[in-house]
Design an enzyme around this catalytic site. Structure first.
Site, PDB file in Angstrom:
ATOM      1  N   TYR A  55       0.825  -1.221   0.000  1.00  0.00           N
ATOM      2  CA  TYR A  55       0.000   0.000   0.000  1.00  0.00           C
ATOM      3  C   TYR A  55       0.854   1.263   0.000  1.00  0.00           C
ATOM      4  CZ  TYR A  55       0.179  -0.625   5.198  1.00  0.00           C
ATOM      5  OH  TYR A  55       0.540  -0.826   6.496  1.00  0.00           O
ATOM      6  N   GLU A  56       0.165   2.363  -0.334  1.00  0.00           N
ATOM      7  CA  GLU A  56       0.799   3.690  -0.453  1.00  0.00           C
ATOM      8  C   GLU A  56       1.976   3.658  -1.440  1.00  0.00           C
ATOM      9  OE1 GLU A  56       0.699   6.428   2.539  1.00  0.00           O
ATOM     10  OE2 GLU A  56      -0.619   5.305   3.869  1.00  0.00           O
ATOM     11  N   GLY A  57       1.710   3.045  -2.560  1.00  0.00           N
ATOM     12  CA  GLY A  57       2.733   2.922  -3.596  1.00  0.00           C
ATOM     13  C   GLY A  57       3.479   1.616  -3.428  1.00  0.00           C
TER      14      GLY A  57
END
Lengths: 402, 264
Positions: free
Chosen positions: A362-364
């Protein structure tokens, strides 16, 4: 150049570690097994000011700096990723984004109660068919009277079933890709909003992950965050805050893994001596230390850049990429040191291993960050100034009552 | 009500491992506020909440000991004073108590001094007692609960933690109390407290400020010295599995062994 935490930071560190040790850690194993979110931690985190740690006092926050946000994230993830995820989403992705882009009225109405922890907030960007490819989102908002009507479904949203306020991204210009995205503050009470929890995750069982469904939800125009079409930039700036907490948290997770591995290696004996005296076990431990020390240095550098008000998209991306990969390797090595015990939930390292795989995604994803770093190095990518930058930390402004 | 909490900045003995030289850890290792002293600060803060007044945290140590005092301020104490002078170095508990007693006297009127039951490093549990003796006031040690305290009548009633139970004592104020961890749950510092503490300037009183003769407080006056600090030897235990054909036979064999060892 100074690598020493100041008195404030040291006291924050001790306070968060005490909280993580005394209140979060004892609950987590049970809630991870039950796959439930420990709701009782939220009011305690609110009471201690953790939910608004780096928000100015006049907006209900604790008035501390961005390095303190990192310290809080690190301290909480020492106990469990779920506790840090609350900070990442509520404080990083949502509250700091309203602080950066919001009007004064939006800050008073949404930021202040969130910073005080009276309202919990989350961030709705990802959809079932739009993760790394944000522009592929299908949620849309059409103008109607003095507001917008939102339709769409957000997926993999941390705190979806817990939050009161949602920062949701939807297309106001469906043909426009990233440029057609706008950001909206949506309240749970708005008619047409429903949420649910996603089951069957590999890790972060003590966190709440879910979906948000928007069915003809009327959102007043004053709840548009930033300008129409600015949503993609807002989302990426939000990630600069969120990714920083993920990176700092990964350091805490690695510390927890190292502590458990060292303790075990000193106690457990094979072939007539503690396993810590076997060189291949020492190698595993040494590599953990290497990753932790480097990760922590870089995370605090990013915190320092934020304090200076310097643009840090490149550095934050690098920090998030490196620390989460390092934490995945560290948790895996820790399980290896503990052997069969590490593979069982009698110890904590297997939980950290399951949890940290989420952080790598997550978050890239790591792949997105690799692409970003390659593009920066080759000159294909440059950060242009934003209309609203995250303000530099100024203790006088942050700690002023009015 | 004026309450004074004694705090000590101690080496973090959790860092003591067989690989580390104990004396080196004591001298140079990472330091923390003595955990029992957090209970002392908390009890002072509770007294202030119930009766009003002021809480002072007081510590003897090098400049670095202000970190322990700042922890007390962050928890909510009103003021902090450091007693610090190279002349105090190498002193024993009596030397420390002389300096602390002089500092308490210099602070002016006070009602109660509270300390942790002992310090994590020396673990002598003597300093608070010696402070009481030097000040000529009663000492109530190992206190697990303050039943009643009346600052007008200047009386206090406490429960002391003994090995076999609790002892109830009443005393007059002012007095010196040492507390055990059963007495309360120390609060976390608030962020506002942390910010206030980080900015606080803490006065450092020297031997001269306290009119103390350096010959009565430092290494020269010390009756003890630390020859060595090491971990206790690892416990050696042998495990024996009792076998038998039936559970009854195994239980009987176990009982025989326990009786032979005079355990039952």
């Amino acid at each position: 150049m100074d690598f020493v935490l100041n008195d404030e930071h040291k006291m924050v560190q001790k306070m968060v570690r005490d909280f993580a040790q005394k209140e979060a850690a004892p609950l987590i194993k049970e809630y991870d097994r039950k796959r439930e979110f420990p709701m009782q931690l939220l009011p305690r985190m609110a009471e201690l000011g953790l939910l608004g740690v780096c928000i100015p006092v006049k907006y209900g926050g604790a008035g501390m700096d961005y390095i303190s946000l990192g310290i809080v994230s690190e301290g909480l993830e020492w106990a469990d990723s779920s506790a840090r995820e609350t900070i990442a989403v509520h404080t990083g992705l949502n509250s700091l984004t309203i602080f950066q882009w919001g009007t004064e009225a939006q800050k008073q109405r949404y930021l202040a109660p969130q910073a005080r922890g009276e309202k919990i907030a989350c961030f709705g960007l990802t959809e079932s068919g739009a993760g790394s490819d944000v522009g592929a989102m299908t949620s849309h908002a059409r103008r109607q009277g003095d507001g917008y009507v939102l339709n769409g479904e957000k997926m993999w949203i941390t705190l979806a079933d817990v939050a009161d306020n949602f920062l949701v991204f939807a297309k106001t210009e469906p043909g426009e890709g990233n440029r057609g995205i706008s950001a909206f503050i949506v309240e749970r009470g708005f008619p047409g909003v429903t949420t649910g929890t996603i089951h069957g995750k590999m890790g972060v069982h003590a966190s709440n992950t879910g979906w948000i469904s928007l069915n003809d939800v009327f959102v007043p125009a004053e709840n548009l965050l930033g300008q129409e079409g600015e949503g993609f930039k807002i989302a990426m700036s939000a990630l600069d805050s969120g990714r920083y907490t993920v990176a700092a948290g990964a350091v805490g997770l690695m510390r927890a893994c190292l502590e458990e591995a060292v303790g075990y290696a000193q106690e457990r004996e094979t072939f007539g001596k503690p396993i810590g005296q076997h060189q291949l076990v020492q190698q595993l431990i040494a590599r953990m230390v290497q990753r932790i020390e480097l990760a922590e240095l870089y995370v605090y550098k990013v915190g320092w850049l934020k304090n200076q008000g310097s643009r840090n998209t490149r550095e934050t991306s690098l920090a998030k990429w490196y620390t989460t990969e390092a934490a995945w390797a560290t948790a895996s090595d820790a399980v290896q040191v503990l052997g069969a015990y590490g593979y069982s939930d009698e110890y904590n390292v297997e939980r950290h291993l399951r949890n940290v795989k989420g952080s790598v995604i997550y978050e890239g994803t790591s792949q997105i960050h690799e692409l970003m770093q390659g593009a920066y190095a080759l000159g294909y990518r440059r950060d242009k100034p934003l209309r609203c930058e995250l303000p530099a930390y100024d203790p006088e402004v942050w700690q002023a009552e009015e | 009500m004026n309450a004074i909490a004694l705090v000590k900045h101690v080496p973090d003995t959790a860092q003591l491992s067989s690989a580390l030289d104990g004396l080196k850890l004591m001298a140079e290792g990472p330091r923390i506020i003595n955990p029992w002293d957090e209970y002392a600060v908390e009890e002072c803060l509770k007294l202030r909440e119930a009766h009003g007044g002021q809480v002072t945290v007081l510590s003897l140590g090098p400049a670095q000991a202000t970190e322990a005092l700042k922890q007390g301020l962050a928890m909510g104490a009103d003021q902090a004073v450091l007693v610090s002078d190279p002349a105090f170095e190498g002193g024993d508990t009596l030397g420390t108590a002389r300096a602390l007693a002089a500092a308490i006297t210099k602070l002016g009127t006070w009602d109660i001094v509270i300390a942790g039951r002992s310090a994590l490093d020396g673990d002598t549990a003597q300093t608070a007692i010696q402070v009481a003796a030097l000040l000529g006031v009663p000492q109530l040690t190992y206190v697990a609960h303050i039943r009643e305290i009346n600052f007008e009548a200047q009386t206090i009633s406490v429960e002391r933690m003994l090995e076999g139970g609790r002892e109830v004592l009443t005393s007059r104020l002012p007095c010196v109390v040492s507390v055990v961890k059963e007495i309360n749950e120390p609060r976390y510092p608030s962020f506002m407290g942390i910010r206030k503490a980080a900015k606080a300037s803490i006065p450092a009183w020297t031997a001269a400020d306290l009119n103390l003769d350096p010959a009565t407080v430092g290494a020269a006056a010390s009756g003890v010295s630390w020859a060595e600090v090491s971990l206790p030897p690892a416990r050696e235990g042998a495990c024996q599995i009792i076998t038998g054909d039936t559970p009854e036979a195994m239980a009987a064999a176990l009982v025989d062994k326990l009786m032979a060892e005079k355990i039952i």
